[in-house]
Design a protein around this motif. Structure first.
Motif, short mmCIF file in Angstrom:
data_model
loop_
_atom_site.label_atom_id
_atom_site.label_comp_id
_atom_site.label_asym_id
_atom_site.label_seq_id
_atom_site.Cartn_x
_atom_site.Cartn_y
_atom_site.Cartn_z
N VAL A 102 0.85 -1.20 0.00
CA VAL A 102 0.00 0.00 0.00
C VAL A 102 0.88 1.24 0.00
CG1 VAL A 102 -1.78 1.28 1.25
CG2 VAL A 102 -1.93 -1.21 1.06
N ARG A 103 1.95 1.22 0.77
CA ARG A 103 2.92 2.32 0.78
C ARG A 103 3.41 2.60 -0.65
NH1 ARG A 103 6.06 4.82 4.57
NH2 ARG A 103 5.24 3.52 6.21
N LYS A 104 3.70 1.54 -1.39
CA LYS A 104 4.16 1.69 -2.78
C LYS A 104 3.06 2.28 -3.66
CE LYS A 104 7.60 -1.97 -2.80
NZ LYS A 104 7.34 -3.29 -2.22
N ARG A 105 1.83 1.79 -3.49
CA ARG A 105 0.72 2.28 -4.31
C ARG A 105 0.47 3.77 -4.10
NH1 ARG A 105 -4.31 -1.25 -3.53
NH2 ARG A 105 -3.06 -2.46 -2.12
N TYR A 106 0.72 4.25 -2.89
CA TYR A 106 0.55 5.68 -2.59
C TYR A 106 1.78 6.49 -2.97
CZ TYR A 106 -3.96 5.39 -0.27
OH TYR A 106 -5.31 5.24 -0.01
N GLY A 107 2.88 5.79 -3.29
CA GLY A 107 4.11 6.49 -3.66
C GLY A 107 4.75 7.21 -2.48
N VAL A 108 4.59 6.66 -1.26
CA VAL A 108 5.18 7.28 -0.07
C VAL A 108 6.70 7.12 -0.17
CG1 VAL A 108 5.36 7.18 2.45
CG2 VAL A 108 3.14 6.84 1.33
N PRO A 109 7.42 8.24 -0.17
CA PRO A 109 8.87 8.17 -0.36
C PRO A 109 9.60 7.64 0.87
CG PRO A 109 8.21 10.41 0.13
CD PRO A 109 6.95 9.60 0.03
N ALA A 110 10.77 7.08 0.61
CA ALA A 110 11.65 6.68 1.71
C ALA A 110 12.55 7.86 2.04
CB ALA A 110 12.48 5.47 1.30
N THR A 111 12.91 7.98 3.31
CA THR A 111 13.82 9.03 3.74
C THR A 111 15.23 8.46 3.68
OG1 THR A 111 12.12 9.94 5.14
CG2 THR A 111 14.37 10.61 5.62
N LEU A 112 16.15 9.21 3.10
CA LEU A 112 17.53 8.77 2.91
C LEU A 112 17.59 7.46 2.12
CD1 LEU A 112 18.86 9.45 6.54
CD2 LEU A 112 19.00 10.96 4.56
N GLY A 113 16.52 7.19 1.37
CA GLY A 113 16.46 6.00 0.54
C GLY A 113 16.19 4.70 1.29
N ILE A 114 16.13 4.75 2.63
CA ILE A 114 15.95 3.50 3.38
C ILE A 114 14.83 3.52 4.41
CG2 ILE A 114 18.28 2.56 3.09
CD1 ILE A 114 18.89 3.82 5.89
N LEU A 115 14.66 4.62 5.10
CA LEU A 115 13.67 4.69 6.17
C LEU A 115 12.30 5.00 5.59
CD1 LEU A 115 13.49 4.64 9.29
CD2 LEU A 115 13.74 7.12 9.24
N PRO A 116 11.28 4.17 5.89
CA PRO A 116 9.94 4.46 5.36
C PRO A 116 9.50 5.88 5.74
CG PRO A 116 9.98 2.33 6.45
CD PRO A 116 11.30 3.01 6.76
N GLY A 117 8.91 6.58 4.79
CA GLY A 117 8.52 7.97 5.01
C GLY A 117 7.30 8.14 5.89
N ARG A 118 7.06 9.40 6.27
CA ARG A 118 5.94 9.78 7.12
C ARG A 118 5.07 10.74 6.30
NH1 ARG A 118 6.16 9.47 12.44
NH2 ARG A 118 8.43 9.61 12.50
N VAL A 119 3.90 10.27 5.89
CA VAL A 119 3.00 11.08 5.07
C VAL A 119 1.58 10.92 5.59
CG1 VAL A 119 2.10 11.53 2.75
CG2 VAL A 119 4.45 10.73 3.02
N THR A 120 0.85 12.03 5.67
CA THR A 120 -0.55 12.02 6.09
C THR A 120 -1.42 12.44 4.90
OG1 THR A 120 0.05 12.55 8.37
CG2 THR A 120 -2.23 13.01 7.70
#
Length: 160
Positions: A102-120
């Protein structure tokens, strides 16, 4: 690889995922009924994520009064979500996106390329995204911004 980033005006991709209770949560079930505040976060029981979850908890009544359902989503397991929700008395749903689909489907970016991002995301009653906010560190803005939009949507519906 993340798909197109979902933004304001896009239809929110539907999903069905297990909640901390083991029940299946389907985004489309809220259509026509509630505004959904969907927030992606990196990890249960870490400093920033705990601060964010507790801030949503502390504002939960205001979201509920304005007709919104808060849903937190991370790749943690159902058991991890259950422990996290119980430890901090979280009154809202946490869903387990263990494969990050689901994270991928929403295009939620990773921080520093590794840490899952925080998006509301604030998703209106028709399933359209009306607000997004991305920040790993400005936790308060996630809640304040979402609450403002939810109140505006409640006001729009009341005057329609």
């Amino acid at each position: 690889m993340a798909e197109k980033t979902i933004g304001v005006g896009d239809v929110a991709p539907d999903f069905t995922l297990p909640a901390q209770t083991g029940e299946q949560v389907t985004l489309a079930d809220y259509r026509g009924d509630k505004v959904v505040v969907l927030y992606f976060y990196p990890k249960d029981d870490t400093r920033g994520c705990t601060a964010e979850a507790c801030a949503f908890r502390d504002s939960y009544e205001e979201f509920a009064e304005a007709g919104a359902q808060v849903i937190g989503i991370s790749s943690d397991s159902i058991a991890s979500h259950e422990k996290f929700a119980n430890k901090y008395n979280l009154p809202f749903v946490l869903v387990a996106d263990e494969r990050g689909e689901v994270r991928k489907r929403y295009g939620v970016p990773a921080t520093l390329g590794i840490l899952p991002g925080r998006v509301t995301y604030v998703i209106d009653r028709t399933g359209v995204v009306r607000h997004t906010f991305t920040s790993m560190v400005n936790i308060g803005k996630h809640i304040e911004g979402a609450l403002e939009i939810v109140r505006n949507l409640a006001h729009e519906q009341a005057s329609a």
